[in-house]
Design a protein around this motif. Structure first.
Motif, PDB file in Angstrom:
ATOM      1  N   GLY A 147       0.872  -1.223  -0.072  1.00 30.20           N
ATOM      2  CA  GLY A 147       0.051  -0.056   0.077  1.00 30.20           C
ATOM      3  C   GLY A 147       0.767   1.222   0.102  1.00 30.20           C
ATOM      4  N   MET A 148       2.155   1.435   0.379  1.00 31.02           N
ATOM      5  CA  MET A 148       2.934   2.428   0.504  1.00 31.02           C
ATOM      6  C   MET A 148       3.091   2.731  -0.902  1.00 31.02           C
ATOM      7  N   SER A 149       3.063   1.960  -1.829  1.00 32.68           N
ATOM      8  CA  SER A 149       3.302   2.442  -3.329  1.00 32.68           C
ATOM      9  C   SER A 149       2.731   1.357  -4.381  1.00 32.68           C
ATOM     10  N   MET A 150       1.650   1.696  -4.672  1.00 39.60           N
ATOM     11  CA  MET A 150       0.699   1.002  -5.782  1.00 39.60           C
ATOM     12  C   MET A 150      -0.099   1.838  -6.521  1.00 39.60           C
ATOM     13  N   ALA A 151      -0.385   1.278  -7.771  1.00 39.27           N
ATOM     14  CA  ALA A 151      -1.265   1.972  -8.992  1.00 39.27           C
ATOM     15  C   ALA A 151      -1.970   0.824  -9.661  1.00 39.27           C
ATOM     16  N   PHE A 152      -3.185   1.431  -9.946  1.00 43.34           N
ATOM     17  CA  PHE A 152      -4.036   0.356 -10.611  1.00 43.34           C
ATOM     18  C   PHE A 152      -4.663   1.253 -11.869  1.00 43.34           C
ATOM     19  N   ARG A 153      -4.935   0.340 -13.009  1.00 41.77           N
ATOM     20  CA  ARG A 153      -5.718   1.183 -14.054  1.00 41.77           C
ATOM     21  C   ARG A 153      -7.227   1.114 -13.409  1.00 41.77           C
ATOM     22  N   LYS A 154      -7.626   2.415 -13.730  1.00 41.51           N
ATOM     23  CA  LYS A 154      -8.986   2.930 -13.283  1.00 41.51           C
ATOM     24  C   LYS A 154     -10.075   1.960 -13.414  1.00 41.51           C
ATOM     25  N   LYS A 155     -10.117   1.068 -14.107  1.00 41.49           N
ATOM     26  CA  LYS A 155     -11.256   0.083 -14.592  1.00 41.49           C
ATOM     27  C   LYS A 155     -11.270  -0.766 -13.100  1.00 41.49           C
ATOM     28  N   VAL A 156     -10.089  -0.842 -12.499  1.00 43.25           N
ATOM     29  CA  VAL A 156     -10.031  -1.925 -11.475  1.00 43.25           C
ATOM     30  C   VAL A 156     -10.430  -1.338 -10.254  1.00 43.25           C
ATOM     31  N   VAL A 157     -10.084  -0.008  -9.870  1.00 48.63           N
ATOM     32  CA  VAL A 157     -10.803   0.613  -8.739  1.00 48.63           C
ATOM     33  C   VAL A 157     -12.175   1.040  -8.961  1.00 48.63           C
ATOM     34  N   ASP A 158     -12.730   1.288 -10.214  1.00 47.61           N
ATOM     35  CA  ASP A 158     -14.074   1.530 -10.367  1.00 47.61           C
ATOM     36  C   ASP A 158     -14.965   0.246 -10.246  1.00 47.61           C
ATOM     37  N   ALA A 159     -14.201  -0.877 -10.386  1.00 49.18           N
ATOM     38  CA  ALA A 159     -15.176  -2.054 -10.174  1.00 49.18           C
ATOM     39  C   ALA A 159     -14.805  -2.630  -8.834  1.00 49.18           C
ATOM     40  N   ILE A 160     -13.878  -2.730  -7.780  1.00 47.21           N
ATOM     41  CA  ILE A 160     -13.691  -2.983  -6.628  1.00 47.21           C
ATOM     42  C   ILE A 160     -13.565  -1.917  -5.673  1.00 47.21           C
ATOM     43  N   PRO A 161     -14.261  -1.804  -4.733  1.00 45.19           N
ATOM     44  CA  PRO A 161     -14.115  -0.932  -3.566  1.00 45.19           C
ATOM     45  C   PRO A 161     -12.967  -1.732  -2.621  1.00 45.19           C
ATOM     46  N   PHE A 162     -12.179  -0.685  -1.770  1.00 42.40           N
ATOM     47  CA  PHE A 162     -11.399  -1.239  -0.823  1.00 42.40           C
ATOM     48  C   PHE A 162     -12.372  -1.819   0.437  1.00 42.40           C
ATOM     49  N   SER A 163     -12.098  -2.824   0.915  1.00 43.78           N
ATOM     50  CA  SER A 163     -12.987  -3.528   1.953  1.00 43.78           C
ATOM     51  C   SER A 163     -12.796  -2.975   3.260  1.00 43.78           C
ATOM     52  N   THR A 164     -13.924  -2.393   3.760  1.00 39.59           N
ATOM     53  CA  THR A 164     -14.145  -1.703   5.053  1.00 39.59           C
ATOM     54  C   THR A 164     -14.120  -2.866   6.385  1.00 39.59           C
TER      55      THR A 164
END
Length: 333
Positions: A196-213
């Motif tokens: 998590g200190m350093s990560m990047a994703f294509r936008k389609k990934v973060v649009d499809a998956i939320p970070f789990s609460t």
């Protein structure tokens, strides 16, 4: 390729100022920078009110929205529609000048890659293998002409036959993988887990998956949880040319008891998310390794000056392990 940067922060005004100074010096600058602040004080807010950083949007969240995964979801919801990549950085990192240039280069050159992680050079322990020198494979891990000295826990696991049988960043069926990263070869390496200190994703990934609460507050292993889910879209890689420094600011971290409990319970969740139906042999290995790690942390009560922290973390790990007998964590979002 347009990209946005999300920095979630909590009571680390000085640390995030150091990060933003390094962002300002990048050879490739983010099109959008989202600061999502969960601090109860106003130091970070005052910093961004008075500073003149380009393309910054500052958001102060409510106490109900505070916590790493919740703040990341707030940030994702505010990402510009035209962004193609979304980058995440811990607020206690400092970037090398070409960090973003190297991250975006990987996305441009590898269509099948959906996630890219960078390397903390100040934590990198790899050394060039000396010609003619023999290295004990119980105490050193070798990779492409480099060696990395194993930590105490891995040395003991090597002697007990419990070491990971996968490369760094790749989870074996019994989890507890190698975490030393890769040498600074300039190459990219396929992994299961980004940090998590350093990560990047294509936008389609973060649009499809939320970070789990599920991961409240500090959220230990939330990055691993997201990484595993992201692999349904494509490959994750560690880019050793994307370099930064990670300083592990102590402020905002949980007490050692809570941390120890999270290590065990959140670790179990990540394991079973990746391997929902592990073999009996893998199950035995996971629990054996957990006991070894508890024992080693317990020994720190005698061997370190921070005896209270070692004791409370050991108790947290123990309570977390016994708690699995009665209630196992859900692997659902």
């Amino acid at each position: 390729m347009k990209f946005s940067l999300i920095i979630c922060t909590y009571k680390r005004a000085k640390a995030i100022q150091n990060l933003m100074e390094s962002v300002s010096q990048q050879t490739l600058y983010p099109n959008q920078i989202l600061i999502v602040d969960g601090s109860l004080d106003s130091e970070t807010e005052l910093l961004f009110n008075n500073a003149n950083y380009k393309n910054v949007q500052y958001y102060k969240v409510t106490p109900e929205q505070s916590g790493l995964t919740k703040q990341r979801n707030v940030g994702v919801a505010k990402v510009a529609k035209e962004a193609e990549v979304v980058c995440f950085l811990d607020d206690d990192t400092v970037l090398e000048p070409d960090y973003f240039e190297e991250v975006i280069r990987v996305f441009k050159n590898h269509a099948g890659v959906v996630g890219v992680g960078g390397v903390a050079v100040n934590e990198n322990r790899w050394q060039v293998k000396e010609e003619g020198k023999q290295y004990d494979n119980k105490k050193y891990y070798e990779w492409e002409g480099y060696v990395c000295k194993e930590g105490q826990r891995n040395v003991i696991r090597n002697y007990l036959g419990l070491a990971s049988n996968k490369p760094p960043g790749v989870m074996p069926e019994y989890s507890h993988g190698r975490t030393m990263g890769y040498p600074l070869t300039g190459k990219t390496y396929e992994v299961d887990l980004l940090i998590g200190m350093s990560m990047a994703f294509r936008k389609k990934v973060v649009d499809a998956i939320p970070f789990s609460t599920y991961f409240e507050g500090y959220g230990l292993y939330e990055d691993a949880d997201f990484s595993i889910r992201a692999q349904q879209f494509g490959k994750l890689v560690l880019a050793t040319a994307a370099q930064l420094n990670h300083y592990h600011d102590a402020s905002g971290r949980p007490n050692q008891y809570k941390y120890g409990k999270m290590v065990t319970r959140n670790g179990w969740r990540i394991w079973r998310l990746k391997y929902p139906n592990p073999s009996m042999k893998a199950k035995i290995k996971w629990y054996l390794i957990s006991w070894v790690l508890i024992g080693l942390r317990g020994l720190n009560v005698l061997t370190t000056s921070k005896k209270k922290e070692a004791f409370t973390e050991t108790m947290g790990r123990l309570i977390g392990l016994f708690g699995l007998l009665f209630q196992k964590p859900s692997t659902k979002l």
